[in-house]
Scaffold this motif. Structure first.
Motif, PDB file in Angstrom:
ATOM      1  N   ALA A  23      -2.154   8.157  -8.429  1.00 25.65           N
ATOM      2  CA  ALA A  23      -0.988   8.366  -7.567  1.00 25.65           C
ATOM      3  C   ALA A  23      -0.831   7.257  -6.525  1.00 25.65           C
ATOM      4  O   ALA A  23       0.262   6.722  -6.340  1.00 25.65           O
ATOM      5  CB  ALA A  23      -1.080   9.725  -6.882  1.00 25.65           C
ATOM      6  N   VAL A  24      -1.902   6.900  -5.854  1.00 25.81           N
ATOM      7  CA  VAL A  24      -1.788   5.879  -4.803  1.00 25.81           C
ATOM      8  C   VAL A  24      -1.528   4.497  -5.398  1.00 25.81           C
ATOM      9  O   VAL A  24      -0.602   3.802  -4.951  1.00 25.81           O
ATOM     10  CB  VAL A  24      -3.024   5.895  -3.883  1.00 25.81           C
ATOM     11  CG1 VAL A  24      -2.965   4.750  -2.876  1.00 25.81           C
ATOM     12  CG2 VAL A  24      -3.120   7.227  -3.148  1.00 25.81           C
ATOM     13  N   PRO A  25      -2.294   4.053  -6.413  1.00 27.87           N
ATOM     14  CA  PRO A  25      -1.943   2.746  -6.996  1.00 27.87           C
ATOM     15  C   PRO A  25      -0.530   2.725  -7.563  1.00 27.87           C
ATOM     16  O   PRO A  25       0.174   1.717  -7.448  1.00 27.87           O
ATOM     17  CB  PRO A  25      -2.975   2.541  -8.106  1.00 27.87           C
ATOM     18  CG  PRO A  25      -4.075   3.474  -7.827  1.00 27.87           C
ATOM     19  CD  PRO A  25      -3.511   4.588  -7.010  1.00 27.87           C
ATOM     20  N   GLY A  26      -0.091   3.839  -8.136  1.00 27.70           N
ATOM     21  CA  GLY A  26       1.274   3.904  -8.658  1.00 27.70           C
ATOM     22  C   GLY A  26       2.313   3.830  -7.551  1.00 27.70           C
ATOM     23  O   GLY A  26       3.348   3.170  -7.704  1.00 27.70           O
ATOM     24  N   GLY A  27       2.052   4.482  -6.438  1.00 30.26           N
ATOM     25  CA  GLY A  27       2.963   4.421  -5.297  1.00 30.26           C
ATOM     26  C   GLY A  27       3.046   3.016  -4.713  1.00 30.26           C
ATOM     27  O   GLY A  27       4.136   2.538  -4.366  1.00 30.26           O
ATOM     28  N   ILE A  28       1.912   2.350  -4.612  1.00 30.01           N
ATOM     29  CA  ILE A  28       1.901   0.969  -4.110  1.00 30.01           C
ATOM     30  C   ILE A  28       2.686   0.069  -5.063  1.00 30.01           C
ATOM     31  O   ILE A  28       3.491  -0.759  -4.629  1.00 30.01           O
ATOM     32  CB  ILE A  28       0.457   0.456  -3.943  1.00 30.01           C
ATOM     33  CG1 ILE A  28      -0.300   1.278  -2.901  1.00 30.01           C
ATOM     34  CG2 ILE A  28       0.428  -1.027  -3.621  1.00 30.01           C
ATOM     35  CD1 ILE A  28       0.200   1.123  -1.492  1.00 30.01           C
TER      36      ILE A  28
END
Length: 147
Positions: A23-28
């Motif tokens: 989720a976080v790498p995708g959001g970045i």
């Protein structure tokens, strides 16, 4: 967070589902893609779209970021030569981001923690690179580094 299985002494992946770990790498990535898409559609070479660099405006000196938007615009449009001409350090930064993001995603898929802990020598080297780049691009013989 990793757990050690007492029977086999193997390291097992951290708990959590794959979508949650990504989720976080995708959001970045979504934020970066959105920023590059905006710069790719709103041409920084046309006056009035973006604010001018305050250092350049008031002193006439190029900062390390001058030409970064034009460089991003050229990267979006596949013109690597123009991107390097606008700001070579920015292009190196884009490549470094892509490499570090890829490592982050691979480690997240495998359930391993990602730690970014640059040592002082790396930080000093990056600072020295930016300083030399800034000084050289503002000297008479550094005109090839002007955006």
């Amino acid at each position: 967070m990793r757990r050690v299985n007492a029977d086999s002494q193997r390291v097992t992946p951290a708990p959590g589902s794959l979508p949650r770990r990504l989720a976080v790498p995708g959001g970045i990535l979504a934020a970066v893609v959105g920023a590059f898409a905006y710069v790719g559609t709103v041409d920084p070479n046309e006056p009035g779209h973006y604010p001018a660099c305050p250092l350049l405006r008031y002193t006439g000196l190029y900062c390390p970021g001058c030409g970064g938007l034009r460089s991003a615009y050229a990267v979006v449009h596949g013109d690597l030569g123009a991107a390097l001409g606008a700001n070579a350090v920015a292009v190196l930064g884009y490549a470094a981001f892509a490499a570090l993001w890829t490592v982050w995603v691979v480690r997240s898929v495998r359930g391993r923690p990602t730690r970014v802990d640059p040592g002082p020598s790396l930080l000093w080297a990056l600072g020295a690179l930016l300083l030399v780049f800034t000084v050289v691009r503002n000297l008479p013989f550094g005109g090839w580094l002007h955006p």
